[in-house]
Design a protein around this motif. Structure first.
Motif, PDB file in Angstrom:
ATOM      1  N   MET A  28       0.807  -1.223   0.000  1.00 10.18           N
ATOM      2  CA  MET A  28       0.000   0.000   0.000  1.00 10.18           C
ATOM      3  C   MET A  28       0.838   1.271   0.000  1.00 10.18           C
ATOM      4  N   LEU A  29       2.017   1.233   0.594  1.00 15.73           N
ATOM      5  CA  LEU A  29       2.809   2.451   0.750  1.00 15.73           C
ATOM      6  C   LEU A  29       3.033   3.222  -0.555  1.00 15.73           C
ATOM      7  N   PRO A  30       3.323   2.561  -1.689  1.00 17.92           N
ATOM      8  CA  PRO A  30       3.508   3.330  -2.924  1.00 17.92           C
ATOM      9  C   PRO A  30       2.248   4.070  -3.371  1.00 17.92           C
ATOM     10  N   HIS A  31       1.080   3.617  -2.943  1.00 19.71           N
ATOM     11  CA  HIS A  31      -0.180   4.251  -3.343  1.00 19.71           C
ATOM     12  C   HIS A  31      -0.546   5.442  -2.448  1.00 19.71           C
ATOM     13  N   VAL A  32       0.000   5.478  -1.233  1.00 14.57           N
ATOM     14  CA  VAL A  32      -0.441   6.464  -0.245  1.00 14.57           C
ATOM     15  C   VAL A  32      -0.177   7.906  -0.657  1.00 14.57           C
ATOM     16  N   PRO A  33       0.990   8.255  -1.224  1.00 15.03           N
ATOM     17  CA  PRO A  33       1.196   9.662  -1.587  1.00 15.03           C
ATOM     18  C   PRO A  33       0.114  10.224  -2.500  1.00 15.03           C
ATOM     19  N   ALA A  34      -0.374   9.438  -3.428  1.00 16.88           N
ATOM     20  CA  ALA A  34      -1.382   9.924  -4.380  1.00 16.88           C
ATOM     21  C   ALA A  34      -2.808   9.702  -3.898  1.00 16.88           C
ATOM     22  N   GLU A  35      -3.058   8.587  -3.201  1.00 16.87           N
ATOM     23  CA  GLU A  35      -4.432   8.219  -2.865  1.00 16.87           C
ATOM     24  C   GLU A  35      -4.730   8.211  -1.372  1.00 16.87           C
ATOM     25  N   ALA A  45      -3.736  -2.665  -2.766  1.00 14.93           N
ATOM     26  CA  ALA A  45      -2.690  -3.344  -2.000  1.00 14.93           C
ATOM     27  C   ALA A  45      -3.018  -4.819  -1.824  1.00 14.93           C
ATOM     28  N   ALA A  46      -4.286  -5.122  -1.597  1.00 12.35           N
ATOM     29  CA  ALA A  46      -4.694  -6.520  -1.437  1.00 12.35           C
ATOM     30  C   ALA A  46      -4.421  -7.305  -2.718  1.00 12.35           C
ATOM     31  N   ARG A  47      -4.734  -6.705  -3.846  1.00 11.59           N
ATOM     32  CA  ARG A  47      -4.479  -7.387  -5.123  1.00 11.59           C
ATOM     33  C   ARG A  47      -2.983  -7.618  -5.311  1.00 11.59           C
ATOM     34  N   GLU A  48      -2.192  -6.599  -5.037  1.00  7.55           N
ATOM     35  CA  GLU A  48      -0.750  -6.705  -5.265  1.00  7.55           C
ATOM     36  C   GLU A  48      -0.077  -7.644  -4.265  1.00  7.55           C
ATOM     37  N   LEU A  53      -9.757 -10.053  -0.512  1.00  6.55           N
ATOM     38  CA  LEU A  53     -10.237  -8.895   0.237  1.00  6.55           C
ATOM     39  C   LEU A  53     -10.690  -9.315   1.629  1.00  6.55           C
ATOM     40  N   SER A  54     -11.240 -10.505   1.741  1.00  3.93           N
ATOM     41  CA  SER A  54     -11.657 -11.011   3.054  1.00  3.93           C
ATOM     42  C   SER A  54     -10.453 -11.206   3.971  1.00  3.93           C
ATOM     43  N   GLU A  55      -9.383 -11.763   3.415  1.00  6.32           N
ATOM     44  CA  GLU A  55      -8.166 -11.955   4.201  1.00  6.32           C
ATOM     45  C   GLU A  55      -7.565 -10.613   4.602  1.00  6.32           C
TER      46      GLU A  55
END
Length: 239
Positions: A28-35, A45-48, A53-55
């Motif tokens: 998730m960290l790479p997504h946080v600056p933008a989103e 992040a779950a996909r990557e 999603l349940s887990e």
């Protein structure tokens, strides 16, 4: 500082280190600056991380909020390792505290992630958790530096240091100096405030002008007892 110095003060390393949560945070960290710490970033992040999603929701029920808290605690765990490896025996207490805060600041060097986290914990519904995380860090630092107080001084030391930590975060967000030189200088100035307060408390008992106030305050501080961990102020037991 040796492992013996840190003995009995490992509560900061006991924070949740669930491998799924750790994998989600890393993704998730790479997504946080933008989103930000948003649901959209959480789902990406779950996909990557290749978890359902349940887990992902089982590992982080509050989704981005839990991962933001884990990011903060991850830096606390890194600070524990640095303090264990450092030899601070020749430093004054004020310099030990300054070292710890500067080291902690370096562990959250990603300014945009820090900015997003600060904004998240500033929301009314998250403010209690944000305050609790700052208190955890302040408690960690005082414990690591050998504080043994269990009365009202336990609270005053951590409250003062938590306020310093909060001000350092805000100052760091606007600091673009090389190597965070301005933030480091700011930390030194704020530590002087902490030590001035501790010096005032110690001197008030011997000051004839303040003795009539310090006596009752000292008695009251002695009647206050530090909480049992993990029940730090502002916290709750996570499910």
């Amino acid at each position: 500082m040796t492992d013996t110095d840190m003995a009995g003060h490992d509560h900061a390393t006991d924070f949740g280190t669930d491998p799924t949560r750790a994998a989600l945070l890393k993704a998730m960290l790479p997504h946080v600056p933008a989103e930000g710490w948003s649901d959209r970033a959480f789902e990406a992040a779950a996909r990557e991380a290749e978890v359902t999603l349940s887990e992902a929701r089982a590992a982080a029920p509050r989704r981005g909020l839990d991962l933001a808290a884990e990011w903060h605690r991850q830096a606390d765990r890194a600070l524990v390792r640095r303090l264990r490896a450092a030899d601070l025996s020749g430093l004054r207490m004020r310099d030990r505290i300054a070292f710890a805060i500067k080291a902690r600041t370096e562990e959250t060097s990603e300014r945009e992630v820090l900015r997003r986290s600060t904004a998240l914990f500033s929301l009314p519904q998250n403010a209690s958790l944000g305050a609790h995380l700052l208190w955890e860090t302040a408690d960690l630092i005082w414990d690591a530096l050998g504080d043994t107080s269990r009365d009202g001084n336990w609270y005053s030391k951590r409250a003062t240091l938590a306020a310093v930590l909060a001000s350092v975060v805000l100052y760091r967000l606007g600091d673009e100096s090389p190597g965070l030189e301005r933030t480091r200088a700011f930390i030194d100035r704020r530590i002087d405030d902490v030590m001035a307060f501790e010096k005032w408390k110690a001197g008030a008992r011997d000051n004839p002008v303040l003795r009539h106030v310090a006596g009752p305050i000292g008695w009251l501080m002695g009647q206050i007892h530090a909480p049992e961990r993990p029940d730090l102020p502002g916290g709750w037991k996570e499910k």
